[in-house]
Design a protein around this motif. Structure first.
Motif, short mmCIF file in Angstrom:
data_model
loop_
_atom_site.label_atom_id
_atom_site.label_comp_id
_atom_site.label_asym_id
_atom_site.label_seq_id
_atom_site.Cartn_x
_atom_site.Cartn_y
_atom_site.Cartn_z
N VAL A 253 -80.97 -16.90 -30.44
CA VAL A 253 -81.49 -15.76 -30.90
C VAL A 253 -81.61 -14.63 -30.00
CG1 VAL A 253 -83.84 -14.89 -31.81
CG2 VAL A 253 -82.98 -17.13 -32.87
N LEU B 243 -81.95 -22.37 -30.96
CA LEU B 243 -82.59 -20.90 -31.22
C LEU B 243 -83.16 -20.25 -30.27
CD1 LEU B 243 -83.78 -21.21 -35.03
CD2 LEU B 243 -81.73 -20.52 -34.28
N LYS B 244 -83.74 -20.81 -29.20
CA LYS B 244 -84.30 -20.37 -27.92
C LYS B 244 -83.08 -19.72 -27.22
CE LYS B 244 -88.67 -22.66 -27.51
NZ LYS B 244 -89.73 -23.28 -26.38
N PHE C 156 -76.23 -15.82 -34.58
CA PHE C 156 -77.46 -16.08 -35.21
C PHE C 156 -77.05 -17.37 -35.95
CE2 PHE C 156 -80.46 -16.16 -38.74
CZ PHE C 156 -81.77 -16.48 -37.88
N SER D 178 -78.07 -12.98 -29.86
CA SER D 178 -77.98 -12.32 -31.20
C SER D 178 -78.74 -10.97 -31.01
CB SER D 178 -78.57 -13.20 -32.24
OG SER D 178 -78.34 -12.47 -33.57
N PHE D 179 -79.91 -10.78 -30.73
CA PHE D 179 -80.74 -9.78 -30.62
C PHE D 179 -80.20 -8.60 -29.80
CE2 PHE D 179 -84.43 -7.32 -29.42
CZ PHE D 179 -84.85 -6.70 -30.66
N GLY E 269 -76.59 -20.53 -34.22
CA GLY E 269 -77.87 -21.14 -33.90
C GLY E 269 -78.45 -21.89 -34.90
#
Length: 284
Positions: free
Chosen positions: A227, A223-224, A266, A230-231, A269
């Motif tokens: 994310v 996720l690091k 996302f 994705s953002f 992830g």
């Protein structure tokens, strides 16, 4: 008292081993010493025999990481010491690394300073690798690629299946220890100039190291990585929508596509996070 096994991967390092093995025996007289001959064409086996050191030979070169894995499986000690066979590492530094291990750490890495880097280019590359790894793990990574390290054997063997056969085993093992919440410490060392010619190809292996950092990021903390990506897609889609709305008063396919990409990245992830949890399940 714990038994120590010293593992030295070597490919055509007979000249360096001729001087290194007697010094190693004198510095650690009770240790098991194993040289992993990675398809050498020189007198590596003869040098080991003359020094009374065990040598495990491969019929052809399989890679530095493959030699490390073979040595880790064959070692009988409770503590594994990994050193390069090219004479860069001082056997007298082993004692300092072992002393840090006794403080409760699971792995201690010999961290090279700038003066020990093999050229400005490699020094700058290692600085970037250390910074990226520190950001991913949330820990200070002083030397991600150092091949001089000591580790508890049962901890290290947990990750043998993750280690690549090439030169990036230090990267993978360090990230794996951090991911599993095993204590890692760094002890400053000075690396001497190697004997003979290096087997590392700076451009090709440098790119491979960088790719492996991102590969391990997906195993360490997906996720690091996913994310922020994705953002970024979400912001691009929103920015494009604001531009087209005020200019043309409508929503474009480009904005919808970037928002969809944000959701997909996302979700990838999230799935990767679950796979990571399964990968690092404790072994009974």
């Amino acid at each position: 008292m714990s038994r120590i096994s010293i593992i030295l991967p070597a490919k055509n390092e007979a000249a360096a081993l001729k001087d290194l093995l007697p010094r190693l025996t004198a510095a650690q007289p009770g240790a098991e010493i194993i040289v992993i001959d990675d398809g050498s064409t020189d007198d590596t086996r003869g040098v080991c025999a003359a020094a009374g050191v065990e040598c495990l030979s491969s019929p052809y070169s399989m890679g530095n990481g493959a030699a490390i894995k073979r040595g880790a499986r064959a070692a009988k000690g409770d503590i594994l010491v990994f050193m390069d066979g090219d004479g860069q590492h001082d056997p007298l530094d082993i004692g300092r690394l072992l002393a840090r291990l006794d403080e409760g750490y699971d792995m201690v890495v010999g961290a090279r300073g700038w003066e020990s880097q093999a050229g400005v280019g490699r020094g700058m590359a290692n600085t970037v690798y250390n910074w990226l790894a520190s950001k991913m793990t949330g820990q200070v990574v002083a030397d991600l690629t150092s091949g001089f390290r000591v580790a508890r054997a049962h901890r290290f063997r947990e990750f043998i299946h993750l280690l690549p056969n090439g030169f990036s085993y230090p990267t993978t093992s360090t990230m794996a220890f951090f991911r599993s919440a095993y204590g890692v410490a760094y002890e400053p060392i000075k690396a001497a100039e190697r004997v003979g010619k290096s087997h590392i190809r700076p451009l090709k292996d440098g790119l491979r190291f960088l790719l492996i950092i991102f590969k391990i990021a997906t195993l360490y903390s997906p996720l690091k990585l996913f994310v922020p990506v994705s953002f970024a897609f979400f912001l691009l889609g929103t920015g494009n929508y604001a531009y087209t709305y005020f200019l043309h008063g409508r929503l474009t396919n480009g904005s919808a596509l970037m928002w969809s990409a944000a959701v997909i990245v996302f979700l990838i992830g999230l799935v990767s996070e679950q796979i990571t949890a399964l990968t690092y399940r404790p072994h009974e």
